[in-house]
Design a protein around this motif. Sequence first.
Motif, PDB file in Angstrom:
ATOM      1  N   ARG A  58       0.890  -1.178   0.000  1.00 29.17           N
ATOM      2  CA  ARG A  58       0.000   0.000   0.000  1.00 29.17           C
ATOM      3  C   ARG A  58       0.911   1.207   0.000  1.00 29.17           C
ATOM      4  N   ALA A 106     -11.674   8.175  -5.639  1.00 31.30           N
ATOM      5  CA  ALA A 106     -13.011   7.666  -5.934  1.00 31.30           C
ATOM      6  C   ALA A 106     -13.211   7.445  -7.431  1.00 31.30           C
ATOM      7  N   LEU A 108     -10.905   6.801  -9.614  1.00 29.82           N
ATOM      8  CA  LEU A 108      -9.800   5.970 -10.108  1.00 29.82           C
ATOM      9  C   LEU A 108      -8.772   6.765 -10.926  1.00 29.82           C
ATOM     10  N   ARG A 145      -7.715   9.607  -1.355  1.00 29.50           N
ATOM     11  CA  ARG A 145      -9.057   9.669  -0.737  1.00 29.50           C
ATOM     12  C   ARG A 145      -8.928   9.386   0.754  1.00 29.50           C
ATOM     13  N   TRP A 147      -9.779   8.765   4.468  1.00 24.48           N
ATOM     14  CA  TRP A 147     -10.891   8.056   5.085  1.00 24.48           C
ATOM     15  C   TRP A 147     -10.528   7.649   6.497  1.00 24.48           C
TER      16      TRP A 147
ATOM     17  N   LYS B  16     -13.104  -2.784   3.792  1.00 20.23           N
ATOM     18  CA  LYS B  16     -14.179  -3.105   4.719  1.00 20.23           C
ATOM     19  C   LYS B  16     -15.526  -3.092   4.002  1.00 20.23           C
ATOM     20  N   LEU B  20     -16.180   2.349  -0.046  1.00 18.43           N
ATOM     21  CA  LEU B  20     -16.190   2.546  -1.499  1.00 18.43           C
ATOM     22  C   LEU B  20     -15.032   1.784  -2.132  1.00 18.43           C
ATOM     23  N   ASP B  21     -15.327   0.976  -3.130  1.00 15.54           N
ATOM     24  CA  ASP B  21     -14.303   0.221  -3.852  1.00 15.54           C
ATOM     25  C   ASP B  21     -14.367   0.622  -5.332  1.00 15.54           C
ATOM     26  N   PRO B  22     -13.759   1.758  -5.678  1.00 14.84           N
ATOM     27  CA  PRO B  22     -13.866   2.240  -7.059  1.00 14.84           C
ATOM     28  C   PRO B  22     -13.284   1.262  -8.066  1.00 14.84           C
ATOM     29  N   GLN B  23     -12.263   0.505  -7.644  1.00 18.58           N
ATOM     30  CA  GLN B  23     -11.684  -0.489  -8.546  1.00 18.58           C
ATOM     31  C   GLN B  23     -12.704  -1.586  -8.853  1.00 18.58           C
ATOM     32  N   LYS B  46      -6.801  -8.183  -2.210  1.00 19.21           N
ATOM     33  CA  LYS B  46      -5.447  -8.725  -2.381  1.00 19.21           C
ATOM     34  C   LYS B  46      -5.404 -10.127  -1.810  1.00 19.21           C
ATOM     35  N   ALA B  73      -2.494  -5.957   6.121  1.00 17.83           N
ATOM     36  CA  ALA B  73      -3.728  -5.190   5.944  1.00 17.83           C
ATOM     37  C   ALA B  73      -3.591  -3.875   6.699  1.00 17.83           C
ATOM     38  N   ASN B  74      -4.308  -2.870   6.237  1.00 21.99           N
ATOM     39  CA  ASN B  74      -4.412  -1.625   6.999  1.00 21.99           C
ATOM     40  C   ASN B  74      -5.746  -1.662   7.727  1.00 21.99           C
ATOM     41  N   VAL B  76      -7.439   0.282   9.321  1.00 25.39           N
ATOM     42  CA  VAL B  76      -8.336   1.434   9.179  1.00 25.39           C
ATOM     43  C   VAL B  76      -9.307   1.199   8.025  1.00 25.39           C
ATOM     44  N   LEU B  77      -8.798   0.605   6.950  1.00 28.74           N
ATOM     45  CA  LEU B  77      -9.560   0.495   5.712  1.00 28.74           C
ATOM     46  C   LEU B  77     -10.002  -0.921   5.374  1.00 28.74           C
TER      47      LEU B  77
END
Lengths: 234, 99
Positions: A58, A106, A108, A145, A147, B16, B20-23, B46, B73-74, B76-77
């Motif tokens: 990440r 958001a 991409l 983004r 969060w 989570k 939002l999962d834009p991918q 992943k 993993a993070n 937070v997200l």
Amino acid sequence: MRAAVIVFPGSNCDEDAAAAWRLATGGEAALVWHESTDLGGADAIILPGGFAHGDYLRCGAMCRFSPAMRAVAAAARAGRPVLGICNGFQILCEAGLLPGALARNAGLDFRCETVSVRVEAPSAWTVACGPGAVLRLPIAHGDGRYWLPPEEREALIARDGVVLRYVPAGAGNPNGSVDDIAGVCNPGRNVVGLMPHPERAAERLLGGEDGIGILRSALAWAAGAARPEEALRA
Amino acid sequence: MTAVPAFLVAAEIHLKPGALDPQGQAVGAGLRALGHTEVEDVRVGKHVRLRVRAADADAARAAGERMCRQLLANPVLETYAVEVRPAPDGPADDGTGPP
């Protein structure tokens, strides 16, 4: 006043940050390789933009294993101004020095443009800008983004931890950050992360000077001109 | 003397639920554009495979979960799930697919 700019493998805004620091503050700036724990007695620390450690796993995740981050954490604890710009913001979040996380934009898209942000609260890196000032600053990121979970968000807002917001609300938000957040600080207000690049807005010739106040804030902060409680009361 | 056994630990990491999962949305739009109109939702995550030595499967799982919390993993997200199975000889990627 001396700044240390930490250089990770993949940092690419390090020279710009050092040059902008010298220009804005008249102070010295030294580049410090991430394997060093010696910040050279720096009064302020900048984590520059780029793609540290290749953004592997990440963005910013691998940096906590860089020895320099131990020195950065110690400087943060000691109350020295620490600024993370873009990838540097991601690094500070991953290292646990700032709350929250930065996710994929958001839309991409990699967003590379100039945005408007409003100074929401004083901190080591915003106190010289004046409350409510609207700055035009460049952004260039794919993972910006911001969060954090709702209960942590409420706590962040309650302690005036949001230092920059994209404006106008909603329409001015380039990446879907929650609550239009563009920058945050730690409870001590000396550690700040922001997605926009103040170092790319330090010369009129290069499109603007709105980043100068961000960098000069560290001077005012270090001089004790504004301490968190007084600054928040003002 | 018995050697400490090897395990394949597979960590699956996702944003989570509700995040939002834009991918995932973009991949879903792409699949529907290909005619897969039955696709309602897509989440992209992943998959990390580890080959570890541990006393038993429970110890291997506990180690994998610690690694997820600390780095993979993070929190937070993201959420994570860990699967464990005994490892055949060879690298973490043994070509047999996830456990």
